[in-house]
Design an enzyme around this catalytic site. Sequence first.
Site, PDB file in Angstrom:
ATOM      1  N   HIS A   1       0.828  -1.204   0.000  1.00 14.75           N
ATOM      2  CA  HIS A   1       0.000   0.000   0.000  1.00 14.75           C
ATOM      3  C   HIS A   1       0.864   1.257   0.000  1.00 14.75           C
ATOM      4  O   HIS A   1       2.060   1.210   0.293  1.00 14.75           O
ATOM      5  CB  HIS A   1      -0.914   0.023   1.229  1.00 14.75           C
ATOM      6  CG  HIS A   1      -2.109  -0.875   1.113  1.00 14.75           C
ATOM      7  ND1 HIS A   1      -2.036  -2.234   1.313  1.00 14.75           N
ATOM      8  CD2 HIS A   1      -3.402  -0.604   0.799  1.00 14.75           C
ATOM      9  CE1 HIS A   1      -3.241  -2.761   1.148  1.00 14.75           C
ATOM     10  NE2 HIS A   1      -4.079  -1.801   0.821  1.00 14.75           N
ATOM     11  N   HIS A   2       0.216   2.382  -0.288  1.00 22.60           N
ATOM     12  CA  HIS A   2       0.858   3.690  -0.207  1.00 22.60           C
ATOM     13  C   HIS A   2       1.326   3.945   1.226  1.00 22.60           C
ATOM     14  O   HIS A   2       0.833   3.341   2.183  1.00 22.60           O
ATOM     15  CB  HIS A   2      -0.118   4.778  -0.651  1.00 22.60           C
ATOM     16  CG  HIS A   2      -1.426   4.741   0.115  1.00 22.60           C
ATOM     17  ND1 HIS A   2      -1.603   5.404   1.312  1.00 22.60           N
ATOM     18  CD2 HIS A   2      -2.585   4.102  -0.145  1.00 22.60           C
ATOM     19  CE1 HIS A   2      -2.827   5.189   1.757  1.00 22.60           C
ATOM     20  NE2 HIS A   2      -3.453   4.394   0.895  1.00 22.60           N
TER      21      HIS A   2
ATOM     22  N   LYS B   1      -0.915   4.922   4.535  1.00 22.79           N
ATOM     23  CA  LYS B   1      -1.808   3.989   5.224  1.00 22.79           C
ATOM     24  C   LYS B   1      -1.290   3.769   6.634  1.00 22.79           C
ATOM     25  O   LYS B   1      -0.126   3.422   6.843  1.00 22.79           O
ATOM     26  CB  LYS B   1      -1.886   2.666   4.463  1.00 22.79           C
ATOM     27  CG  LYS B   1      -2.844   1.656   5.081  1.00 22.79           C
ATOM     28  CD  LYS B   1      -3.063   0.467   4.172  1.00 22.79           C
ATOM     29  CE  LYS B   1      -3.960  -0.573   4.826  1.00 22.79           C
ATOM     30  NZ  LYS B   1      -5.285  -0.033   5.199  1.00 22.79           N
TER      31      LYS B   1
END
EC number: 1.17.1.8
Length: 278
Positions: A167-168, A171
């Site tokens: 994820h980015h 998060k």
Amino acid sequence: MTNQAPIPVIVNGAAGKMGREVIKAVAQAPDLKLVAAIDTSPEHQDQDAGELVGLSEPLEVPITNQLESMLGYVAGDRQSPPGVMVDFTHPDAVYDNIRSAIAYGIRPVVGTTGLSPEQINDLADFAEKASTGCLIIPNFSIGMVLLQQAAVTASQYFDHVEIIELHHNQKADAPSGTAIQTAQLLGEIGKPFNSAIVEETEKLPGARGSLAQEGIRIHSVRLPGLIAHQEVIFGATGQIYTLRHDTSDRSCYMPGVLLAIRKVSQLKSLVYGLEKIL
């Protein structure tokens, strides 16, 4: 389409990346009506929600940080169908947000992850006592539901599996709710995975990831440039079977979000997972 009044929708976390996509999707749906856009960011207070997300015309819904007031306002409108709160906020706030919505009779649709099993159980009890629908959905993507279904099928034939979620770097929680849910689904078939061949030693703590259901390992990656991605990797002698889902644009979640908004008012309790309402 019926002549029923549109469903009132509160978007909580309106200035976030997912919140902005939800505002656009709700604004374009004729059976839904954006009535409140909630965000705690000081720089967005009083900004029109339509302007915030780049729509050609204002929506005449200002960004506000007054969630409690807006829940009360929507709950008091007896001329409209039951209201829905879509929450994409932060793990530290989401539990209280959900309880507040249910207390006002507003149906929560929750994409924020990071709730503990104990918190989810408590919310389920609260929703059932209030006879109020609530949807907690770790991932709104139809593609992810299909990946999970394929993984459950594959798990009947493979005894070794690990999960990688990427994820980015904005998060806040790890592992992702989707990865945890995937491990739970695999664990429900009732067999242990990844029986030890050697005694492992981690030279650095966490090198082998987190340990989830039935011996399944989850590894989390956080980098700028990523959105949301997951791999489920099965291994057996002489072969590897990999299932992967990649998100390239957050708009892919909107069909699932809109479906959840339309379905949640038909529920009288908490439901976990998009697959339960498809």
